[in-house]
Design an enzyme around this catalytic site. Structure first.
Site, mmCIF file in Angstrom:
data_model
loop_
_atom_site.group_PDB
_atom_site.id
_atom_site.type_symbol
_atom_site.label_atom_id
_atom_site.label_comp_id
_atom_site.label_asym_id
_atom_site.label_seq_id
_atom_site.Cartn_x
_atom_site.Cartn_y
_atom_site.Cartn_z
ATOM 1 N N CYS A 1 67.955 -55.861 -61.359
ATOM 2 C CA CYS A 1 67.778 -54.467 -61.773
ATOM 3 C C CYS A 1 67.506 -53.577 -60.545
ATOM 4 O O CYS A 1 68.331 -53.488 -59.655
ATOM 5 C CB CYS A 1 66.691 -54.348 -62.831
ATOM 6 S SG CYS A 1 66.748 -52.769 -63.738
ATOM 7 N N HIS B 1 68.796 -57.466 -66.633
ATOM 8 C CA HIS B 1 67.571 -58.262 -66.598
ATOM 9 C C HIS B 1 67.882 -59.675 -67.095
ATOM 10 O O HIS B 1 67.940 -59.898 -68.307
ATOM 11 C CB HIS B 1 66.496 -57.643 -67.494
ATOM 12 C CG HIS B 1 65.905 -56.385 -66.964
ATOM 13 N ND1 HIS B 1 64.886 -56.383 -66.042
ATOM 14 C CD2 HIS B 1 66.199 -55.081 -67.217
ATOM 15 C CE1 HIS B 1 64.560 -55.131 -65.756
ATOM 16 N NE2 HIS B 1 65.347 -54.324 -66.440
ATOM 17 N N GLU C 1 66.006 -62.287 -67.141
ATOM 18 C CA GLU C 1 64.863 -62.868 -67.851
ATOM 19 C C GLU C 1 64.748 -62.361 -69.285
ATOM 20 O O GLU C 1 64.024 -62.943 -70.104
ATOM 21 C CB GLU C 1 63.570 -62.592 -67.072
ATOM 22 C CG GLU C 1 63.000 -61.205 -67.206
ATOM 23 C CD GLU C 1 63.733 -60.125 -66.432
ATOM 24 O OE1 GLU C 1 63.333 -58.943 -66.544
ATOM 25 O OE2 GLU C 1 64.704 -60.458 -65.705
#
Length: 204
Positions: A79, A182, A184
């Site tokens: 990001c 992102h 995660e």
């Protein structure tokens, strides 16, 4: 040992937890003397480029990051962390980045385009890379951003997505790679990408 760089901005703990859940040893790095034992480094971030780069400077982290990359060890920016890899950004004025990928960061533009871009978008892989191993074409990832990278050299663009036109989603050069989304927060495919990075030797 997988280092997760703390610049006081963003999703540090979620990235650390993802690395741990995948069976690797994460280490939060906050000071310039914390890089020696690392095999990999993740530069996460949520927020403003114009605030992040001065913070890196204030913490005296720029030189250790550049030295880490020069050593050949793999670096992943996610990001905002990906945007910091670029040469320059016009977010909040004109600011220099780390200069690891040639190019700039510019605001998303397009008639009727809602900014920030928030949501799931399909990843269009344009070049093979070890971080894509086991990830099928056409999978989607979770994006939250108002700015995006524009690479100077075509070979540094590894994947794009569509949002009012093509938008840079993954960049890479040598042992450096960056993703605009992102991982995660991108469920199975995002975790697979993080796992691929943690197993990567930095060579393509």
């Amino acid at each position: 040992m997988i280092g997760v760089l703390n610049i006081g901005m963003g999703n540090l703990r979620s990235v650390e937890n993802a690395v741990y859940q995948l069976g690797f040893d994460p280490l939060v790095v906050e000071h310039q003397d914390g890089f020696d034992d690392l095999t990999h480094l993740i530069l996460p971030g949520v927020g403003n480029f114009s605030a992040a780069m001065p913070e890196i400077g204030a913490r005296e982290l720029k030189r250790p990051i550049l030295d880490f990359v020069a050593s050949g060890r793999p670096l992943l920016g996610t990001c905002l962390g990906m945007q910091l890899l670029m040469g320059i950004s016009d977010e909040g004025g004109v600011h220099n980045g780390l200069g690891l990928i040639a190019g700039k960061v510019a605001r998303l533009q397009g008639e009727g385009l809602r900014v920030p871009h928030v949501g799931w978008n399909i990843l269009n892989m344009t070049r093979p890379h070890p971080i894509f191993q086991g990830i099928k074409k056409g999978r989607d990832f979770y994006f939250v951003h108002s700015y995006a990278a524009v690479c100077e050299q075509e070979e540094d663009l590894l994947a794009s997505t569509e949002y009012g036109g093509p938008v840079t989603a993954v960049v890479g050069r040598a042992n450096v790679v960056g993703v605009q989304f992102h991982p995660e927060k991108s469920q199975v495919n995002g975790l697979r990408l993080i796992e691929n990075f943690c197993n990567w030797d930095g060579k393509c």
